[in-house]
Design a protein around this motif. Structure first.
Motif, PDB file in Angstrom:
ATOM      1  N   UNK A   4       2.400  -1.392   2.135  1.00  0.00           N
ATOM      2  CA  UNK A   4       2.571  -2.325   0.999  1.00  0.00           C
ATOM      3  C   UNK A   4       1.284  -2.571   0.224  1.00  0.00           C
ATOM      4  N   UNK A   5       0.155  -2.595   0.909  1.00  0.00           N
ATOM      5  CA  UNK A   5      -1.121  -2.835   0.221  1.00  0.00           C
ATOM      6  C   UNK A   5      -1.437  -1.709  -0.756  1.00  0.00           C
ATOM      7  N   UNK A   6      -1.087  -0.475  -0.391  1.00  0.00           N
ATOM      8  CA  UNK A   6      -1.358   0.656  -1.281  1.00  0.00           C
ATOM      9  C   UNK A   6      -0.478   0.602  -2.523  1.00  0.00           C
ATOM     10  N   UNK A   7       0.792   0.211  -2.337  1.00  0.00           N
ATOM     11  CA  UNK A   7       1.656   0.055  -3.502  1.00  0.00           C
ATOM     12  C   UNK A   7       1.150  -1.078  -4.398  1.00  0.00           C
ATOM     13  N   UNK A   8       0.646  -2.133  -3.785  1.00  0.00           N
ATOM     14  CA  UNK A   8       0.094  -3.245  -4.571  1.00  0.00           C
ATOM     15  C   UNK A   8      -1.135  -2.793  -5.358  1.00  0.00           C
ATOM     16  N   UNK A   9      -1.956  -1.930  -4.748  1.00  0.00           N
ATOM     17  CA  UNK A   9      -3.130  -1.395  -5.451  1.00  0.00           C
ATOM     18  C   UNK A   9      -2.701  -0.554  -6.651  1.00  0.00           C
ATOM     19  N   UNK A  10      -1.671   0.278  -6.461  1.00  0.00           N
ATOM     20  CA  UNK A  10      -1.207   1.108  -7.571  1.00  0.00           C
ATOM     21  C   UNK A  10      -0.643   0.238  -8.685  1.00  0.00           C
ATOM     22  N   UNK A  11       0.092  -0.811  -8.325  1.00  0.00           N
ATOM     23  CA  UNK A  11       0.631  -1.716  -9.337  1.00  0.00           C
ATOM     24  C   UNK A  11      -0.492  -2.388 -10.129  1.00  0.00           C
ATOM     25  N   UNK A  12      -1.563  -2.765  -9.455  1.00  0.00           N
ATOM     26  CA  UNK A  12      -2.698  -3.378 -10.146  1.00  0.00           C
ATOM     27  C   UNK A  12      -3.390  -2.364 -11.063  1.00  0.00           C
TER      28      UNK A  12
END
Length: 234
Positions: A50-58
């Motif tokens: 989930x943290x990696x998806x959050x990074x991509x979203x940012x």
């Protein structure tokens, strides 16, 4: 031809962003994406948390397109699906109906520079060969053919995973089709790629049977099926 391992083609976007196109990349954690004016493609690791998806979203911003290309990872449920397109990945086998000419052998084929970008964008708008942005030509060499000074056909280099170069944006204006322009352009690109010790590959929509038949005549063989997917960030 130099024999290369095709594993890099399993993640051509990520391999390109980590290597030859690193200067055109944006990164946050393990998430990477091209600079917006260059390409929409982005990449995550093979098993993103989930943290990696959050990074991509940012990286992309709220409500923006996450073009996952052919990556298998599926975003969280709140990422809205935008498109799915079935396609195939093809590799040049080094054989075909003719040997690629040297780049300078065909006087009709011209290298397109920064001053040609408005014409290139206009041709893309008319022919819809796939994603193409104002700085896409920075990904590699783009070649074109003119008729009475007007750009009527082009093709170029896009993804660059180690040892490979993707041929992309192959397009011809409707009024100039049937004159062999695509064959000339692909032949010139093949010669350039092979001369620097790399292998050509490309992607094509599965429904585009005419293009697939042309590529097969030019010596391309299918490596495998791919599914192109895009999502909207939350």
């Amino acid at each position: 031809m130099v024999n290369r391992d095709a594993v890099a083609l399993d993640d051509p976007v990520g391999e390109s962003l980590r290597g030859h196109h690193a200067h055109l990349a944006r990164r946050l954690g393990r998430a990477t994406t091209y600079v917006p004016d260059v390409a929409t493609f982005c990449a995550v690791s093979a098993d993103p948390d989930p943290a990696e998806w959050a990074d991509l979203a940012r990286l992309l911003g709220s409500g923006e397109l996450a073009d996952m290309f052919s990556g298998p990872a599926t975003p969280p449920p709140d990422w809205e699906p935008v498109f799915t397109l079935e396609g195939r990945q093809m590799i040049w086998s080094g054989t075909g109906r003719s040997t690629p000419p040297r780049p300078e052998a065909d006087a009709k084929v011209l290298e397109l520079g920064p001053g040609s970008v408005p014409e290139m964008l206009g041709l893309v708008e008319r022919t819809r060969p796939g994603p193409f942005r104002p700085r896409t030509p920075e990904l590699g060499t783009y070649l074109g053919i003119r008729d009475n000074g007007r750009l009527v056909a082009m093709a170029g280099e896009r993804l660059r995973p180690p040892g490979w170069t993707e041929i992309s944006a192959v397009c011809t204006a409707p009024e100039a089709r049937g004159r062999g322009h695509a064959v000339r352009l692909i032949g010139a690109l093949l010669a350039r790629i092979v001369e620097r010790g790399e292998r050509p590959f490309l992607h094509v929509a599965e429904a585009n049977t005419g293009a697939i038949a042309l590529y097969e005549r030019l010596g391309f063989t299918s490596r495998g099926h791919v599914t192109f997917r895009g999502f909207r960030t939350p």
